[in-house]
Design an enzyme around this catalytic site. Sequence first.
Site, PDB file in Angstrom:
ATOM      1  N   SER A 195       0.821  -1.192   0.000  1.00  0.00           N
ATOM      2  CA  SER A 195       0.000   0.000   0.000  1.00  0.00           C
ATOM      3  C   SER A 195       0.868   1.259   0.000  1.00  0.00           C
ATOM      4  O   SER A 195       1.600   1.495  -0.947  1.00  0.00           O
ATOM      5  CB  SER A 195      -0.977  -0.054   1.173  1.00  0.00           C
ATOM      6  OG  SER A 195      -2.066   0.798   0.939  1.00  0.00           O
ATOM      7  N   ASP A 301      -9.051  -5.122  -5.738  1.00  0.00           N
ATOM      8  CA  ASP A 301      -8.657  -4.090  -4.774  1.00  0.00           C
ATOM      9  C   ASP A 301      -9.425  -2.812  -5.086  1.00  0.00           C
ATOM     10  O   ASP A 301      -9.209  -2.177  -6.117  1.00  0.00           O
ATOM     11  CB  ASP A 301      -7.154  -3.857  -4.880  1.00  0.00           C
ATOM     12  CG  ASP A 301      -6.602  -2.992  -3.751  1.00  0.00           C
ATOM     13  OD1 ASP A 301      -7.391  -2.253  -3.130  1.00  0.00           O
ATOM     14  OD2 ASP A 301      -5.389  -3.061  -3.495  1.00  0.00           O
ATOM     15  N   HIS A 332      -7.547  -5.698  -1.023  1.00  0.00           N
ATOM     16  CA  HIS A 332      -6.302  -5.055  -0.587  1.00  0.00           C
ATOM     17  C   HIS A 332      -5.620  -5.939   0.461  1.00  0.00           C
ATOM     18  O   HIS A 332      -5.620  -5.640   1.655  1.00  0.00           O
ATOM     19  CB  HIS A 332      -6.662  -3.679  -0.002  1.00  0.00           C
ATOM     20  CG  HIS A 332      -5.532  -2.710   0.089  1.00  0.00           C
ATOM     21  ND1 HIS A 332      -4.876  -2.232  -1.011  1.00  0.00           N
ATOM     22  CD2 HIS A 332      -4.946  -2.111   1.162  1.00  0.00           C
ATOM     23  CE1 HIS A 332      -3.954  -1.369  -0.636  1.00  0.00           C
ATOM     24  NE2 HIS A 332      -3.967  -1.297   0.683  1.00  0.00           N
TER      25      HIS A 332
END
Length: 660
Positions: A195, A301, A332
């Site tokens: 991320s 995601d 995610h």
Amino acid sequence: MPNRSLWRMLAVLAVGALTAVLLAPSAAQAAPRESRPVYSYADAVRESVWVDTGLDEDGDGRTDRVAADIVRPSEPARQGRKVPVIMDASPYYSCCGRGNESQLKTYDAQGHVVQMPLFYDNYFVPRGYAFVGVDLAGTDRSDGCVDVGGRSDIGSAKAVVDWLGGRGRAYTTRTGTTPVKADWTNGATGMIGKSWDATIANGVAATGVRNLKTIVPISGISSWYDYYFAQGAQLYDGGPDELAGYVESDSAQAHCAAVQRKLADGSPDSGDWTPLWTERDYVKDAGKVRASVFLVHGMQDLNVRTKHLGQWWDALAKHGVERKIWLSQTGHVDPFDYRRGAWVDTLHRWFDHELLGYDNGIDREPMADIERHPDQWVTSALWPPRETRTTTLYPARGTTPGVGTLGPRRAAGTETFTDDPSRSETDWAADLTRSTPDKAAFITPALTGPLRISGSSRVTVTATPSTASAHLSAVLVDLGPDTIRDYADSAEGITTLTERTCWGESTAGDSACFKATSAKTADVGATVVSRGWADLGHHASLAKGVPLTPGRAYTMTLDLAATDHVVPEGHRLALVVAGTDKDLIEPPSTRPTLTLDLSRTTARLPLTGGPAALDRATATPPTRSTLTVVGTPRCLTGYGDGCTATASPRRTVPGSSTSR
């Protein structure tokens, strides 16, 4: 004529030469192919340094220093040998935590790191690597301010890479004057993270910094504009200034108000592209990347959407960057939490190859691993496959209003829908074959063979709005029953179990054992494959949106998220065009009715096999009186090259889900 002694000498030399040739393969085979856990994790050196970034973002009159916590094996330094580095630069080490169990850094009374989140140090330090966890500027024990992917974020991590390469300055304390050198490393550095951490790896690689040998970005952002907007349509009701405040340390909060104001001023909710976004666009600098890239992303995601993956991958490919990719069915989620054993093994071999130079063959293996069904993976020699071709499909009216056909022939006519912000892509997919006022759906016949979409699609829409503002959504749907990972669940496709598995060595303060997971699945009648959104007011340029003239037709091309999906035989492929996609984009200020000109609306899809594959999959099947099944094929045809099947043992800030 030579005498007998000379003949004997020549014979000995010949035998020696032959022996050397025969032994050469054995000597080559003796070269190391895998780093082994031969060093003590318990006796590892644990130290902290503060690296000078050369910036003064917090305006206190001295250059900012960022904290880098280091865990490295003690034995190599004593033996006069240097080690490579695995580095994770993150804003989450104190505010939010890393991994599925939200681990934080912990320290002893002397300020030495005790627990380093995740398994990287536990596993790789015994194998001869150092692990470096960097607190981004403005977070945890670092000076400076968070600027959400800008020069402070990227510069603070790059400064550490420079220091590891012998070019930067670091000190033993945050404010002291005693310098420290990274004389224990050979400078070869690989960056990893998920991320925001992955985003930093992308951004640092895009600077072209020397001695950064590889990056492993997991669910990373490639352009921050595309995190907040989709071609002018606002994705989140909030901006980078709020995100900076979320992760900044208390000390940074007291000094960084001016930076947050710049973030707010530079990112208007109009969706206009500004210089702030140009600074945070790493795609434009893909040509500077020297590092290899092992890219990992969940195809569902909805936090860091796969547009980031697609545009970054394509730009790297254009510039010939060495690449590898994993694509899962999750949201995610870190691969450690959906394919743990295979992930640790693959990552180990990747770092051995890229940082230690071991010829272990990973560079000759298939480029892509793709999850077709929960825990069932296929490989592809190249990604997208070599035979992938852009193929154009056209919508046409059907017998039911708002429910038309999708095929290889252009058609005339119009369809009309009205924006309904209470409806989502899930609702549209469930109602594909029913006429509803909020969407226009176009559906192929039942496929006579599988159809593989591999890469990024584009949908061009010509629409006439009834009001001065309008948002558009374009969604591809696989219409047919399937069992998928439940990416819409809060854990985005995994279930966390109570038992633990161990990866590396533990100490009393840092366990190498983590909670196991399993796939969380859902039975569905339709699967959203890819989606894209846009603000029609930005049809001419992202730089400036304009009010629309009601009754005037506008043409705009929507970029859909990258994916790799096979629509099976018997299923149908659908295109939905609608307005606001609930919970995924913010609605416009009006509730327009839009009329589509079908003769000027197209979907361009990256199909494996191209137009010929589409013709085969949509052809009328021959009449068959008998169907004989012999055995079970390992893969369905139509997947493309290198197909092998294997089974492996909503709104959040980047990385803030339970699978952080």
